[in-house]
Design an enzyme around this catalytic site. Structure first.
Site, PDB file in Angstrom:
ATOM      1  N   SER A   1      43.803  35.202  52.475  1.00 58.79           N
ATOM      2  CA  SER A   1      42.646  34.329  52.297  1.00 58.79           C
ATOM      3  C   SER A   1      42.688  33.758  50.897  1.00 58.79           C
ATOM      4  O   SER A   1      43.353  34.301  50.008  1.00 58.79           O
ATOM      5  CB  SER A   1      41.351  35.134  52.490  1.00 58.79           C
TER       6      SER A   1
ATOM      7  N   TYR B   1      36.327  42.778  50.477  1.00 55.96           N
ATOM      8  CA  TYR B   1      37.170  41.873  51.259  1.00 55.96           C
ATOM      9  C   TYR B   1      38.188  41.178  50.350  1.00 55.96           C
ATOM     10  O   TYR B   1      39.388  41.132  50.655  1.00 55.96           O
ATOM     11  CB  TYR B   1      36.292  40.831  51.960  1.00 55.96           C
TER      12      TYR B   1
END
Length: 259
Positions: free
Chosen positions: A140, A154
């Protein structure tokens, strides 16, 4: 035009929804056998049915080493080979640091980071035996490049994936196995349903191309990394974000000419 990948086999973890589903469908359209892995067998089988007869579903939790070995064995039993792994499974529950628990942190790390390691470890015997393999990790922009409140765990897991990629690619190069990562920005998935038009418009306003990415945008990047043409590319990352990480401020976007 990519050389034919038809007849090869790909395993897509987290393949029943969102980006993973887009990857699974794109690889199926390219003629690969697709094993769709999800914690829900019903959802995995539903996605496989959409892809066609060259796809099937399998239920597994990527944080469990035995379940990862089981999906690798299922791919071998059903298709006779494992050529590509798209390590896509991930979770992203929000929790700011003042309320985040150890259990919250561990849950994200177990799926996103440990799950990547376990998925790769499970397919290595088959890839090493074939002396060919492609591993594509879904990371990401959040973590490696950007940050967002509530996603410290995350972001750490996604940055950790890139550290894993950079060493794994060196270790696996002697067997003709490449390891690369795609890094999505804001992508339109079913997870955004119900957030409203105003919310989506605000997200789009931070992207120079003025739209959210599609799951197909990410899938095309993954397919390239899996191709013969990408055989000399390993340990690399591909940011797929419509230019989102580039403006140094909102003023830079306001200076864009209106066409």
């Amino acid at each position: 035009m990519l050389k034919a990948l038809a007849g090869r086999t790909v395993i897509v973890t987290g393949g029943s929804k969102g980006i993973g589903k887009g990857i699974a469908r794109r690889f199926g359209a390219a003629g690969l056998n697709v094993l769709v892995v999800s914690r829900s067998l019903t959802e995995a089988q539903a996605t496989a049915a959409e892809i066609g007869p060259n796809a099937s579903g399998f239920a597994a939790d990527v944080s469990d080493p035995e379940q990862c070995k089981a999906f690798a064995q299922a791919a071998l039993d059903r298709y006779g080979r494992i050529d590509v792994l798209c390590a896509n499974a991930g979770i992203f529950p929000a929790a700011k640091l003042d309320v985040m628990t150890v259990e919250d942190f561990d849950a994200v790390m177990n799926v996103n980071l440990k799950g990547t390691f376990l998925s790769v470890a499970a397919v290595l015997p088959a890839m090493k035996a074939a002396k060919w393999g492609r591993i594509v990790v879904t990371s990401s922009i959040t973590g490696p490049i950007t940050g967002y409140p509530g996603w410290a765990h995350y972001g750490a897991s996604k940055a950790g994936q890139l550290g894993f990629v950079r060493t794994a690619c060196i270790e696996l190069a002697p067997w003709g196995i490449t390891v690369n990562a795609v890094m999505p920005g804001n992508i339109k998935t079913e997870g955004l349903d119900g957030l409203g038009a105003d919310y989506l418009a605000k997200m789009e306003s931070s992207i120079p191309l003025k739209r959210l990415g599609s799951v197909e945008d990410i899938a095309n990047g993954a397919l390239f990394f899996a191709s013969e043409e990408a055989g000399f590319i390993t340990g690399q990352t591909l940011v797929i974000d419509g230019g989102q990480v580039l403006p140094e401020s909102l003023m830079a976007l306001e200076e864009m000419a209106v066409v």
